[in-house]
Structure formats: C-alpha cells, structure tokens
Design a protein around this motif. Structure first.
Motif, mmCIF file in Angstrom:
data_model
loop_
_atom_site.group_PDB
_atom_site.id
_atom_site.type_symbol
_atom_site.label_atom_id
_atom_site.label_comp_id
_atom_site.label_asym_id
_atom_site.label_seq_id
_atom_site.Cartn_x
_atom_site.Cartn_y
_atom_site.Cartn_z
ATOM 1 N N LYS A 39 0.828 -1.222 0.000
ATOM 2 C CA LYS A 39 0.000 0.000 0.000
ATOM 3 C C LYS A 39 0.861 1.271 0.000
ATOM 4 O O LYS A 39 0.847 2.058 0.965
ATOM 5 C CB LYS A 39 -0.893 0.009 1.233
ATOM 6 N N PRO A 40 1.620 1.492 -1.062
ATOM 7 C CA PRO A 40 2.501 2.663 -1.046
ATOM 8 C C PRO A 40 1.764 3.998 -1.214
ATOM 9 O O PRO A 40 0.759 4.079 -1.910
ATOM 10 C CB PRO A 40 3.414 2.413 -2.249
ATOM 11 N N VAL A 41 2.296 5.015 -0.545
ATOM 12 C CA VAL A 41 1.895 6.402 -0.814
ATOM 13 C C VAL A 41 3.113 6.993 -1.519
ATOM 14 O O VAL A 41 4.235 6.884 -1.017
ATOM 15 C CB VAL A 41 1.629 7.171 0.496
ATOM 16 N N ILE A 42 2.910 7.599 -2.680
ATOM 17 C CA ILE A 42 4.042 8.067 -3.479
ATOM 18 C C ILE A 42 4.232 9.577 -3.280
ATOM 19 O O ILE A 42 3.252 10.332 -3.270
ATOM 20 C CB ILE A 42 3.793 7.784 -4.994
ATOM 21 N N VAL A 43 5.484 9.980 -3.146
ATOM 22 C CA VAL A 43 5.809 11.412 -3.070
ATOM 23 C C VAL A 43 6.791 11.692 -4.208
ATOM 24 O O VAL A 43 7.746 10.933 -4.396
ATOM 25 C CB VAL A 43 6.460 11.762 -1.711
ATOM 26 N N VAL A 44 6.550 12.740 -4.968
ATOM 27 C CA VAL A 44 7.464 13.015 -6.084
ATOM 28 C C VAL A 44 8.086 14.411 -6.021
ATOM 29 O O VAL A 44 7.462 15.369 -5.562
ATOM 30 C CB VAL A 44 6.768 12.862 -7.467
ATOM 31 N N SER A 45 9.315 14.472 -6.512
ATOM 32 C CA SER A 45 9.985 15.749 -6.780
ATOM 33 C C SER A 45 9.540 16.216 -8.159
ATOM 34 O O SER A 45 8.873 15.482 -8.887
ATOM 35 C CB SER A 45 11.495 15.547 -6.864
ATOM 36 N N ALA A 46 9.994 17.392 -8.526
ATOM 37 C CA ALA A 46 9.776 17.856 -9.899
ATOM 38 C C ALA A 46 10.645 17.017 -10.834
ATOM 39 O O ALA A 46 11.649 16.422 -10.408
ATOM 40 C CB ALA A 46 10.176 19.316 -9.997
ATOM 41 N N ILE A 47 10.267 16.978 -12.098
ATOM 42 C CA ILE A 47 11.100 16.303 -13.092
ATOM 43 C C ILE A 47 12.490 16.959 -13.115
ATOM 44 O O ILE A 47 12.575 18.200 -13.025
ATOM 45 C CB ILE A 47 10.366 16.353 -14.445
ATOM 46 N N GLY A 48 13.536 16.138 -13.180
ATOM 47 C CA GLY A 48 14.912 16.632 -13.063
ATOM 48 C C GLY A 48 15.167 17.926 -13.836
ATOM 49 O O GLY A 48 14.852 18.012 -15.022
ATOM 50 N N GLY A 49 15.699 18.920 -13.179
ATOM 51 C CA GLY A 49 16.072 20.182 -13.833
ATOM 52 C C GLY A 49 14.960 21.217 -13.856
ATOM 53 O O GLY A 49 15.215 22.405 -14.099
ATOM 54 N N VAL A 50 13.708 20.797 -13.606
ATOM 55 C CA VAL A 50 12.583 21.734 -13.776
ATOM 56 C C VAL A 50 12.574 22.827 -12.693
ATOM 57 O O VAL A 50 12.285 23.993 -12.983
ATOM 58 C CB VAL A 50 11.236 20.965 -13.835
ATOM 59 N N THR A 51 12.909 22.465 -11.448
ATOM 60 C CA THR A 51 12.892 23.500 -10.394
ATOM 61 C C THR A 51 13.856 24.636 -10.749
ATOM 62 O O THR A 51 13.526 25.810 -10.609
ATOM 63 C CB THR A 51 13.244 22.873 -9.022
ATOM 64 N N ASP A 52 15.043 24.272 -11.244
ATOM 65 C CA ASP A 52 16.005 25.320 -11.633
ATOM 66 C C ASP A 52 15.434 26.192 -12.753
ATOM 67 O O ASP A 52 15.587 27.411 -12.748
ATOM 68 C CB ASP A 52 17.323 24.690 -12.106
ATOM 69 N N LEU A 53 14.766 25.545 -13.717
ATOM 70 C CA LEU A 53 14.182 26.319 -14.825
ATOM 71 C C LEU A 53 13.089 27.264 -14.315
ATOM 72 O O LEU A 53 12.959 28.396 -14.782
ATOM 73 C CB LEU A 53 13.574 25.374 -15.878
ATOM 74 N N LEU A 54 12.316 26.789 -13.341
ATOM 75 C CA LEU A 54 11.242 27.637 -12.804
ATOM 76 C C LEU A 54 11.814 28.833 -12.035
ATOM 77 O O LEU A 54 11.265 29.936 -12.083
ATOM 78 C CB LEU A 54 10.317 26.813 -11.899
ATOM 79 N N ILE A 55 12.925 28.601 -11.355
ATOM 80 C CA ILE A 55 13.564 29.723 -10.638
ATOM 81 C C ILE A 55 14.037 30.760 -11.665
ATOM 82 O O ILE A 55 13.829 31.961 -11.514
ATOM 83 C CB ILE A 55 14.745 29.215 -9.768
ATOM 84 N N GLU A 56 14.626 30.248 -12.748
ATOM 85 C CA GLU A 56 15.089 31.157 -13.810
ATOM 86 C C GLU A 56 13.912 31.911 -14.419
ATOM 87 O O GLU A 56 13.992 33.116 -14.657
ATOM 88 C CB GLU A 56 15.752 30.292 -14.890
ATOM 89 N N LEU A 57 12.817 31.176 -14.627
ATOM 90 C CA LEU A 57 11.627 31.799 -15.214
ATOM 91 C C LEU A 57 11.122 32.943 -14.332
ATOM 92 O O LEU A 57 10.780 34.025 -14.833
ATOM 93 C CB LEU A 57 10.530 30.746 -15.402
ATOM 94 N N SER A 58 11.115 32.708 -13.012
ATOM 95 C CA SER A 58 10.608 33.755 -12.120
ATOM 96 C C SER A 58 11.489 35.002 -12.220
ATOM 97 O O SER A 58 11.004 36.125 -12.176
ATOM 98 C CB SER A 58 10.519 33.257 -10.678
ATOM 99 N N LYS A 59 12.802 34.788 -12.397
ATOM 100 C CA LYS A 59 13.706 35.946 -12.499
ATOM 101 C C LYS A 59 13.531 36.659 -13.837
ATOM 102 O O LYS A 59 13.478 37.882 -13.907
ATOM 103 C CB LYS A 59 15.159 35.487 -12.346
ATOM 104 N N GLU A 60 13.445 35.838 -14.898
ATOM 105 C CA GLU A 60 13.299 36.425 -16.238
ATOM 106 C C GLU A 60 11.995 37.206 -16.380
ATOM 107 O O GLU A 60 11.930 38.203 -17.075
ATOM 108 C CB GLU A 60 13.353 35.333 -17.309
ATOM 109 N N ALA A 61 10.943 36.707 -15.696
ATOM 110 C CA ALA A 61 9.644 37.377 -15.813
ATOM 111 C C ALA A 61 9.747 38.823 -15.317
ATOM 112 O O ALA A 61 9.106 39.712 -15.860
ATOM 113 C CB ALA A 61 8.593 36.612 -15.017
ATOM 114 N N VAL A 62 10.614 39.036 -14.345
ATOM 115 C CA VAL A 62 10.769 40.403 -13.826
ATOM 116 C C VAL A 62 11.618 41.253 -14.772
ATOM 117 O O VAL A 62 11.277 42.389 -15.081
ATOM 118 C CB VAL A 62 11.410 40.384 -12.410
ATOM 119 N N ILE A 63 12.696 40.642 -15.276
ATOM 120 C CA ILE A 63 13.576 41.413 -16.176
ATOM 121 C C ILE A 63 12.902 41.591 -17.544
ATOM 122 O O ILE A 63 13.098 42.586 -18.225
ATOM 123 C CB ILE A 63 14.940 40.699 -16.400
ATOM 124 N N GLY A 64 12.115 40.556 -17.893
ATOM 125 C CA GLY A 64 11.353 40.659 -19.129
ATOM 126 C C GLY A 64 12.138 40.423 -20.405
ATOM 127 O O GLY A 64 11.935 41.121 -21.387
#
Ligand code: ASP
Length: 439
Positions: free
Chosen positions: A31-56
C-alpha cells in the motif's frame, strides 16, 4: 503502509518514469503512498523563469521550454495532454502577470517553483493509472502539509492526525507533490530545496508507515563522496544520529530535516537507487546495534571563518553572549566555534547577503575581525567515536600535510570536524578515507 519518494533524476524522462512505475508496481501490496519531486532540472528552470519574468527578456522562451518538456514526456507515455492543462494555464498567467507588474517577492517565487511538483505528480499518477492501477495526484497542501513560518518552516506534529485522515480516506494510490506546502494564511510556500524528502517523512510519521523509501540515483550513504574517493563503500545501515550528521554536513543525499519526523516515530528511512533497484540501499533507523565505528568522511564547502579578537575578552563576562546575539539577530547559523582567552572563531555558510555584512559590521564594534573565505569543514562521522582506538591519532597522522585551521572543540561521540582550505579538500578526504577504510 509504505511511503516511496522519487527524486528528480529518477523522473527525468519518460523511460525513467516507466522504471519508477515498475518499482511502484512491485510494491503495490505494501500500500505505497508516493511522493514526487519535480522532473529533473525543472525546479532550476522555474527559478530562472521567475527571475526572467521580472527582467522581461527570455521568459516566453523559458515558459515554452518548461511546458514542452512536460508535454514531450506526456506524449512519450501516451497520456492525455489535458492532465496538466490547469497548471499550464496558471503558470502562464503567473508569468504574464509578473512580467506586466514587474513585482517579485518570496511568495511569488515560491508559487513559480511549486509548479514543478504539481506537473510531475499529475504525470506520474496518470501513467500509473494507464497501467491499470487506480491512482490519483494530490497537492501536498490538500492533504494537510501546512507550515507555520514562525516554526522555521516545519510541519507541526499537530497536523499528523489530519494528514492521516485525509490519506486514509482515499483508496487509490496517491501521488503527492513533495517540496511544496501552504502557510497558515493559505499561501503557497516550500520546504526548501531538496524538501521532498522531508515531505516523505512527514507523511510517513503521520500515517505510521512501516518504512519511508527515498529513491534516488545512488546506492545509498557512502563512506565518502564518490566524486572525491575512487572506491567508497556503501553503508548498509546507519543510526539516525549518523544520518543527521551526514545530512547536515552537506552530503546532498538527504534533506537535513528529513530525519526528524522519522526519529519521532522510529520509522526506518531507506535510501535506494532507481537505477539499481535490487540493491537494498542504506537503512537509517534506531534498530541498528550501535557499535563504535567510523562511518563516513563528509564535508561542507563554501565556509567562511570569522575570527573576533579583543584583549578586553580577558576575564570579561558576556563576550560570547554578545557575539552570538549578533548572529542570532541577523538570523545566521553558526556551525563550529572555538575560543581562546582573547579570541573567538566561528564558521558560517559563506552567503552573500546583507545580513552577513550587517553581522560583520556589528562584530567590529566588539573587537578586531579577521575573515577567511573559501574554507571547507571536513568531518569524520561515526558512532561512539571516543571508543574507536586512537581515533584522533589516526586523523592527525592522515592530515599531516594539510593545514588544519580550526578543530571542533568538543570531544563529540558522533563527529570530529576540522576547517581546511577548500583547495586541500580532495587530498584531505582521500587521506582520511584511506586511513579509516583502507581504500
Ligand atoms: N524540486 C525541488 C528541488 O529541486 C525539491 C526536491 O526535489 O526535493 O529542490
């Protein structure tokens, strides 16, 4: 019940997700309960996206890259693209909104990074479902992972009954987002980088799991970092104390907070390798026979040593209190401390931020300060180390050619730590490893 957490590298592409699904299938009776991380590399891309959104400048391209990466996996897994429609729309709107308003704060940044796990949980749950196993994705905050910011981003034990109830009300295999949470005001937040491990043990403690499995890309906890030592050995079992030392000393294998919920409920945490699932990994538990031993050579890079000296310290009262108050007020945690009659040396993480600058200028009011950068704390971790014959002798003979600049002042049973120059790290780890493990 079992909690199985899969890290980003184990989910990095469609083939790896298939492999993860196989591993889950094999454990379905537990009876497993599964916990997942983001797909490899995606968290870094999202951090970059948040920064780029401000700089535009590059935000559109980045947003497309992130969405395309998930759609590609969805297509290869023969799933329906609409499983992430809602999240794609929310992330696109967020990016657009931020690029218009040019406003960013921690809450908005957390909102951006939360999408990594929100996407991956939906993909993994749909894929498992496509194999005929009833499965459902859930955002962690919807099963009660709520944090109180005042309590240093920890999930309180009081939340466990609610988490347990919400999970047991669902009969299908749950795939829960790691890393993300909501605060008590209902705002999305995170448990810090690598925090999915912590999500897994919180859930494990809440549901009294028989075991929490952390599936990653290495066979377990090693006697040293394989990047620095050719043939480190895998440890079959370690105590909670050893694992906490190893995790907090910078080994990336477990998020430092992971162990706490498991200790409270005495739940074994097993580190396993998705690329070598037959291997039994390393189990972290209370149930091991704690014999005196050296278990691992570990290290923490990018350390700053701050030395505060003043002759006024001689026979004066309250100096240490004033020094630690400065670190406390500026929210800086100190790792190692060593004192003499006229000086105090402490180590802190070399963070480039205003608070450390402020702490340094406040310390100047107390005495002369001298700062050394590019240092590493190297630690020999073990159990009941004072009874390992001649342990300090072995350490010092191994480090003869290394400039040891600071030594942890306590005669700890669990670790001995030293500060050295970063450039000598590789040599020091190799020498200590050979001295204790023969390779
Ligand atoms: N995705 C987050 C990170 O990359 C959390 C995690 O993987 O545990 O830090």
């Amino acid at each position: 019940m079992l909690v199985m957490k899969f890290g980003g590298s184990s989910l990095a592409n469609a083939e790896r997700i298939k492999n993860v699904a196989e591993i889950i299938k094999k454990n379905i009776n537990r009876k497993p309960v599964i916990v997942v991380s983001a797909i490899g590399g995606v968290t870094d891309l999202l951090i970059e996206l948040s920064k780029e959104a401000v700089i535009g400048t590059k935000q559109k391209a980045l947003l497309n890259e992130i969405i395309y990466k998930h759609y590609e996996i969805i297509t290869l897994l023969k799933l329906n693209k609409d499983i992430i429609d809602k999240e794609v729309k929310l992330l696109s709107d967020l990016t657009y909104g931020v690029s218009l308003l040019k406003e960013m704060n921690q809450g908005i940044a957390d909102n951006f990074v939360s999408f990594g796990e929100r996407f991956s949980a939906r993909i993994v749950a749909s894929y498992i479902k496509s194999l005929g196993i009833d499965s459902e994705a859930k955002d962690a905050f919807d099963i009660g992972i709520i944090i109180n910011k005042e309590s240093k981003f920890e999930v309180s034990k009081d939340k466990y009954p609610e988490i347990k109830e919400r999970i047991s009300n669902i009969n299908s295999i749950l795939v829960i987002t790691g890393f993300i949470a909501k605060d008590t005001k209902g705002k999305i937040t995170t448990l810090g980088r690598g925090g999915s491990d912590y999500t897994a043990t919180i859930i494990g403690a809440a549901i009294n799991a028989e075991e929490v499995q952390i599936w990653t890309d290495v066979d377990g906890i090693m006697t040293a970092d394989p990047k620095l030592v050719k043939n480190p050995k895998k440890l079959d079992s370690v105590s909670f104390e050893e694992a906490s030392e190893i995790a907090s000393l910078g080994a990336k294998i477990l998020h430092p907070k992971t162990i706490f919920p498991a200790i409270e409920k005495n739940i074994p945490v097993r580190i396993l390798n998705t690329f070598n699932p037959q291997n039994l990994g390393t189990v972290v538990s209370n149930n091991i026979i704690k014999k005196s031993r050296i278990s691992s050579i570990t290290y923490k890079k990018n350390i700053k040593v701050i030395n505060i000296s003043t002759p006024r310290m001689l026979e004066a009262k309250g100096f240490l209190r004033r020094i630690f108050e400065i670190f406390d007020i500026n929210n800086i945690s100190v790792d190692m401390v060593s004192t003499s009659e006229i000086n105090v040396s402490v180590t802190v993480d070399n963070l480039k931020n205003q608070r450390i600058d402020k702490a340094e200028s406040d310390l100047k009011e107390i005495g002369k300060i001298d700062i050394k950068e590019n240092r590493t704390i190297i630690s020999v971790v073990g159990n009941d180390m004072i009874h390992v014959p001649n342990v300090m002798g072995i350490i010092f003979s191994a480090l003869t050619d290394i400039d040891v600049e600071m030594i942890s002042s306590s005669m700890s049973e669990i670790n001995q730590s030293f500060v050295i120059k970063e450039e000598q790290l590789g040599e020091a780890v190799k020498k200590l490893h050979t001295a204790f493990f023969g390779v």
